[in-house]
Design an enzyme around this catalytic site. Structure first.
Site, PDB file in Angstrom:
ATOM      1  N   PRO A  23      59.092 -29.043  31.006  1.00 44.06           N
ATOM      2  CA  PRO A  23      58.875 -30.533  31.943  1.00 44.06           C
ATOM      3  C   PRO A  23      57.615 -31.181  31.290  1.00 44.06           C
ATOM      4  CG  PRO A  23      58.723 -28.577  33.428  1.00 44.06           C
ATOM      5  CD  PRO A  23      58.767 -28.014  32.055  1.00 44.06           C
ATOM      6  N   CYS A  25      55.681 -35.081  31.929  1.00 45.07           N
ATOM      7  CA  CYS A  25      55.789 -36.130  32.998  1.00 45.07           C
ATOM      8  C   CYS A  25      55.970 -37.611  31.988  1.00 45.07           C
ATOM      9  CB  CYS A  25      54.283 -36.270  33.499  1.00 45.07           C
ATOM     10  SG  CYS A  25      53.959 -34.880  34.691  1.00 45.07           S
ATOM     11  N   ALA A  59      57.401 -32.545  36.517  1.00 41.96           N
ATOM     12  CA  ALA A  59      56.830 -32.294  37.575  1.00 41.96           C
ATOM     13  C   ALA A  59      57.215 -33.508  38.735  1.00 41.96           C
ATOM     14  CB  ALA A  59      55.283 -32.356  37.749  1.00 41.96           C
ATOM     15  N   GLN A 101      61.190 -28.806  37.904  1.00 45.19           N
ATOM     16  CA  GLN A 101      59.742 -28.418  38.513  1.00 45.19           C
ATOM     17  C   GLN A 101      59.258 -29.065  39.605  1.00 45.19           C
ATOM     18  OE1 GLN A 101      56.012 -29.141  36.164  1.00 45.19           O
ATOM     19  NE2 GLN A 101      56.186 -27.350  35.517  1.00 45.19           N
ATOM     20  N   TYR A 185      46.820 -28.091  39.177  1.00 45.73           N
ATOM     21  CA  TYR A 185      47.399 -28.439  40.112  1.00 45.73           C
ATOM     22  C   TYR A 185      47.352 -27.568  41.401  1.00 45.73           C
ATOM     23  CZ  TYR A 185      48.641 -32.013  36.941  1.00 45.73           C
ATOM     24  OH  TYR A 185      48.735 -32.884  35.996  1.00 45.73           O
ATOM     25  N   ARG A 233      55.609 -21.796  36.579  1.00 49.07           N
ATOM     26  CA  ARG A 233      54.598 -22.200  35.388  1.00 49.07           C
ATOM     27  C   ARG A 233      53.401 -21.726  35.804  1.00 49.07           C
ATOM     28  NH1 ARG A 233      54.384 -27.195  31.372  1.00 49.07           N
ATOM     29  NH2 ARG A 233      55.747 -25.870  29.991  1.00 49.07           N
ATOM     30  N   LEU A 304      52.865 -26.178  21.371  1.00 48.37           N
ATOM     31  CA  LEU A 304      52.972 -26.559  20.098  1.00 48.37           C
ATOM     32  C   LEU A 304      53.925 -25.324  19.275  1.00 48.37           C
ATOM     33  CD1 LEU A 304      49.220 -27.717  19.054  1.00 48.37           C
ATOM     34  CD2 LEU A 304      51.280 -29.132  19.618  1.00 48.37           C
ATOM     35  N   GLY A 326      58.287 -28.773  23.393  1.00 45.63           N
ATOM     36  CA  GLY A 326      58.082 -30.319  23.919  1.00 45.63           C
ATOM     37  C   GLY A 326      58.001 -31.168  23.051  1.00 45.63           C
ATOM     38  N   ARG A 327      56.685 -31.507  22.440  1.00 38.18           N
ATOM     39  CA  ARG A 327      56.633 -32.687  21.605  1.00 38.18           C
ATOM     40  C   ARG A 327      57.818 -33.007  20.450  1.00 38.18           C
ATOM     41  NH1 ARG A 327      49.848 -32.989  21.402  1.00 38.18           N
ATOM     42  NH2 ARG A 327      49.586 -32.303  23.611  1.00 38.18           N
TER      43      ARG A 327
END
Length: 365
Positions: A23, A25, A59, A101, A185, A233, A304, A326-327
């Site tokens: 996930p 955002c 999320a 998520q 969160y 998570r 990473l 992710g990235r």
């Protein structure tokens, strides 16, 4: 066959490979009503077309006040559910599994989006579309407004909201669900002694601080089909003395397994502004490796993980059961296809429309 492209089965769901999109955002709900837009269709569909095994939607607020920002996705009403159906269908059409998520941002809610705003990450005033935030205690995250402490009725409403959102996710056709218990969160805020100073049954020792997370997991597990995987998570450490740490995370992962959770994604930090985090390639993988060795719960690693050889090594050495990229997927939505090229694995994830571009790069069966 490289480990990265070996299928994995959780309950009744078999996922074609272990290169997953976590996930991330997007802050792309233009009308501020939590409804997915064409951006989401393109964004998530591209990863599935690019060979990802599973794609997990960002999320998504279970309540309006549970959003990080007004631009977040939501799943507290049926219109939001219906807008996600085309995204689910597109991802399925490309052979990938799709999850979502479910989240409540707690004391870190009601903030300006991370991009496109004059004060990214700052608390919003009511005039700016902000709202009162809630948390386990009246302790503000550094630089944000002080939250109201959740009482019994508020806790019941949060649990009910997770259940209702889970029901809508099932109706929309999602394959798996993930509860957001990381990054400072709400569910993480309850886990942490830094943000949870309660003296009732939801505070104090780890059993009390973990009570809300386990209560939500139990309620969601009871709502969704028996064959549907439920993931969590978790921030396995806060990288701060006196905070939630790997020892406590190990016990929480064991408890989650006992409460019907099928996999834990291992992240870290997010609950304090002053953590010293050793960021670097695969910096959170040792946390995942520890939890995989110390528990019987399947684990995914994130943080990473960018190079296919690096990802393969994580899996081949049993540090995790899946990797979340992710990235690198943001930079290259076809990351999984290019990983297959790098690992010389013809695994059937190249769409036939693109086959000509990969002739000679992949071995043929």
């Amino acid at each position: 066959m490289p480990h990265l492209f070996t299928p994995i089965t959780l309950r009744d769901l078999t996922i074609r490979n272990r290169a997953w999109v976590p996930p991330m955002c997007q802050y792309s709900v233009d009308a501020r009503d939590g409804i997915a837009t064409p951006w989401h269709l393109m964004h998530y569909g591209s990863f599935a077309r690019g060979g990802a095994g599973a794609v997990i939607i960002e999320a998504t607020g279970v309540l309006p006040e549970g959003r990080i920002s007004p631009e977040d996705l939501g799943l507290w009403d049926d219109a939001q559910r219906d807008a996600l159906v085309p995204v689910v269908d597109l991802v399925h059409s490309q052979g990938a599994a799709i999850g979502i998520q479910l989240a409540h941002a707690g004391r870190k809610a009601s903030t300006a989006a991370a991009w496109g705003t004059p004060r990214p990450g700052a608390s919003l005033t009511p005039a700016e579309g902000g709202w009162e935030t809630v948390g386990p205690s009246e302790l503000a995250f550094e630089g944000l407004t002080r939250p109201a402490e959740l009482g019994e009725a508020g806790l019941d409403a949060v649990v009910a909201a997770f259940v209702a959102s889970a029901r809508r996710a099932v109706e929309a056709g999602f394959d798996l669900l993930e509860l957001h218990g990381a990054h400072g969160y709400l569910l993480h805020e309850f886990l942490s002694p830094l943000s949870n100073h309660r003296t009732d049954e939801y505070g104090g020792d780890l059993a009390g601080r973990a009570r809300l997370l386990l209560r939500v997991a139990d309620a969601v597990r009871a709502e969704i089909p028996a064959g549907m995987p439920l993931l969590v998570r978790l921030s396995a450490t806060e990288w701060v003395d006196g905070g939630f740490d790997l020892e406590e995370a190990t016990e929480v992962v064991r408890l989650l397994g006992e409460h019907g959770v099928d996999m834990v994604d291992v992240s870290s930090a997010g609950n304090t502004a002053d953590a010293t985090i050793p960021v670097g390639p695969g910096y959170q993988t040792p946390l995942a490796a520890h939890l995989k060795a110390a528990t019987e719960v399947p684990i995914s690693a994130v943080g990473l993980i960018e190079d296919p050889i690096q990802a393969e090594h994580v899996l081949a050495t049993s540090q995790a059961d899946a990797v979340r990229v992710g990235r690198a997927f943001l930079r290259d939505p076809s990351w999984a296809v290019h990983a297959a090229v790098a690992l010389r694995a013809d695994v059937g994830i190249v769409p036939p429309q693109y086959d000509r571009a990969f002739r000679g790069l992949l071995p043929r069966r």
